[in-house]
Design a protein around this motif. Structure first.
Motif, PDB file in Angstrom:
ATOM      1  N   PHE A  92      60.950   9.039  72.182  1.00  0.00           N
ATOM      2  CA  PHE A  92      61.117   7.783  72.903  1.00  0.00           C
ATOM      3  C   PHE A  92      62.109   7.988  74.032  1.00  0.00           C
ATOM      4  N   GLU A  93      61.690   7.650  75.243  1.00  0.00           N
ATOM      5  CA  GLU A  93      62.568   7.704  76.413  1.00  0.00           C
ATOM      6  C   GLU A  93      62.936   6.271  76.776  1.00  0.00           C
ATOM      7  N   TRP A  94      64.226   6.000  76.904  1.00  0.00           N
ATOM      8  CA  TRP A  94      64.683   4.630  77.098  1.00  0.00           C
ATOM      9  C   TRP A  94      64.012   3.926  78.266  1.00  0.00           C
ATOM     10  N   ALA A  95      63.840   4.585  79.363  1.00  0.00           N
ATOM     11  CA  ALA A  95      63.260   3.932  80.545  1.00  0.00           C
ATOM     12  C   ALA A  95      61.738   3.897  80.525  1.00  0.00           C
ATOM     13  N   HIS A  96      61.099   4.758  79.729  1.00  0.00           N
ATOM     14  CA  HIS A  96      59.642   4.873  79.798  1.00  0.00           C
ATOM     15  C   HIS A  96      58.948   4.771  78.447  1.00  0.00           C
ATOM     16  N   GLY A  97      59.677   4.483  77.405  1.00  0.00           N
ATOM     17  CA  GLY A  97      59.062   4.375  76.087  1.00  0.00           C
ATOM     18  C   GLY A  97      58.451   5.696  75.648  1.00  0.00           C
ATOM     19  N   TYR A  98      57.238   5.619  75.120  1.00  0.00           N
ATOM     20  CA  TYR A  98      56.548   6.822  74.637  1.00  0.00           C
ATOM     21  C   TYR A  98      55.585   7.399  75.673  1.00  0.00           C
ATOM     22  N   SER A  99      55.636   6.913  76.909  1.00  0.00           N
ATOM     23  CA  SER A  99      54.678   7.361  77.924  1.00  0.00           C
ATOM     24  C   SER A  99      55.010   8.737  78.499  1.00  0.00           C
ATOM     25  N   GLN A 100      56.259   9.196  78.373  1.00  0.00           N
ATOM     26  CA  GLN A 100      56.666  10.489  78.907  1.00  0.00           C
ATOM     27  C   GLN A 100      56.750  11.509  77.781  1.00  0.00           C
ATOM     28  N   ARG A 101      56.260  12.714  78.020  1.00  0.00           N
ATOM     29  CA  ARG A 101      56.282  13.756  76.989  1.00  0.00           C
ATOM     30  C   ARG A 101      57.048  14.967  77.511  1.00  0.00           C
ATOM     31  N   PHE A 102      58.266  15.108  77.011  1.00  0.00           N
ATOM     32  CA  PHE A 102      59.148  16.196  77.413  1.00  0.00           C
ATOM     33  C   PHE A 102      59.175  17.337  76.407  1.00  0.00           C
ATOM     34  N   GLY A 103      58.663  17.135  75.223  1.00  0.00           N
ATOM     35  CA  GLY A 103      58.867  18.069  74.128  1.00  0.00           C
ATOM     36  C   GLY A 103      58.090  19.371  74.195  1.00  0.00           C
ATOM     37  N   LEU A 104      58.616  20.346  73.442  1.00  0.00           N
ATOM     38  CA  LEU A 104      57.902  21.599  73.218  1.00  0.00           C
ATOM     39  C   LEU A 104      56.899  21.429  72.079  1.00  0.00           C
ATOM     40  N   VAL A 105      57.036  20.332  71.354  1.00  0.00           N
ATOM     41  CA  VAL A 105      56.125  20.000  70.257  1.00  0.00           C
ATOM     42  C   VAL A 105      55.523  18.637  70.552  1.00  0.00           C
ATOM     43  N   TRP A 106      54.189  18.565  70.554  1.00  0.00           N
ATOM     44  CA  TRP A 106      53.460  17.320  70.789  1.00  0.00           C
ATOM     45  C   TRP A 106      53.523  16.475  69.515  1.00  0.00           C
TER      46      TRP A 106
END
Length: 118
Positions: free
Chosen positions: A79-93
């Motif tokens: 969860f990204e505070w400004a974008h919720g779950y729409s952004q995926r930064f992780g090395l694990v999906w």
């Protein structure tokens, strides 16, 4: 995104402030790559991003910057505070509905890189 800016900044911090140690606590990129038909997440752009930034960290170290750590943001999609779950930064999906997790290609690449085999 300009990877050389990271190297330049680390060298500037070293030159202008002479810190005992520098640590990059969050460095990563958001891409929406998801599992393909084989269930694999092929996130080549993230690999290229991290590789280019690590090269700049190495350049800064060679120039004398006392880099003591580098941390990819992040291990898991989250969860990204400004974008919720729409952004995926992780090395694990992460499947946010079921909690299922799939290591991305970048996960395996980074694992091998930090183990010294790349």
């Amino acid at each position: 995104i300009t990877p050389p800016a990271l190297g330049d900044y680390l060298l500037r911090l070293h030159r202008d402030y002479a810190p005992a140690q520098l640590v990059i606590t969050e460095n990563g990129a958001s891409y929406s790559d998801g599992p393909d038909a084989d269930g694999r997440v092929r996130d080549e752009r993230r690999i290229a991003y991290i590789d280019a930034h690590l090269a700049e960290v190495q350049r800064a170290i060679a120039g004398g910057a006392p880099v003591g750590g580098y941390f990819v943001w992040s291990l898991l999609d989250n969860f990204e505070w400004a974008h919720g779950y729409s952004q995926r930064f992780g090395l694990v999906w992460v499947d946010f509905e079921t909690g299922a997790r799939i290591p991305k290609d970048s996960y395996r690449w980074y694992r091998d890189r930090i183990a010294g085999s790349r």
